[in-house]
Motif scaffolding. Sequence first.
Motif: not given
Length: 193
Positions: A22-30, A40-44
């Motif tokens: 989910f974190a990777v997916l959200l980072h990409e879409w965002n 950032s992934v850390v913020a996610i």
Amino acid sequence: MQYLNAEGIVLDDGIIGKLEGFAVLLHEWNQVHNLTGARSVVAIYDNIVDSLYPLTFIRIPKTLLDVGTGAGFPGLVLAIALPETEVVLAEPLKKRVSFLKYAAIDLGLKNVTVEAKRVENVVYEAFDMISSRAVTNTKLLLDLTSRISDEHTEYLFYKGSRVFDEIAQVEGQMSYDIIQKNQRNYLYIKNET
């Protein structure tokens, strides 16, 4: 996701894998769709931990409605962590709805339904729990969800510092706890049964 263990949140490896996905997916879409301020992934991951922290003190519901899910916090994250809970995500913004539907399919979340509408237009039986983060004030949330709640419904609202002013508007009408963690106030309105 060593963050979770530090907070007392214990999840199996399959769930951890889905949270990471989910974190990777959200980072990409965002990057393209501007779904959340978590850049950032850390913020996610910080938002994931924030979403999951209540698992340390709530009763696990059979059904959950998340009001204004946005990019998935907390509703989609809770759905990942609680695969036995039927989760409805109410989100009116189309780009976020598209992401939530895609993420649910991509992550294999069979317990998720995405409602592309405002909460006052959601039609369901009463939910065991209704959650919300950064949508509106407590009294209005309770009013907006009154048709899909009953005396057994519990509420989990992710609040900031105004929670104390907001709860004064409904105090005496219900039993609640406010659990503080960092800058977050988790308002947990419980039924007494």
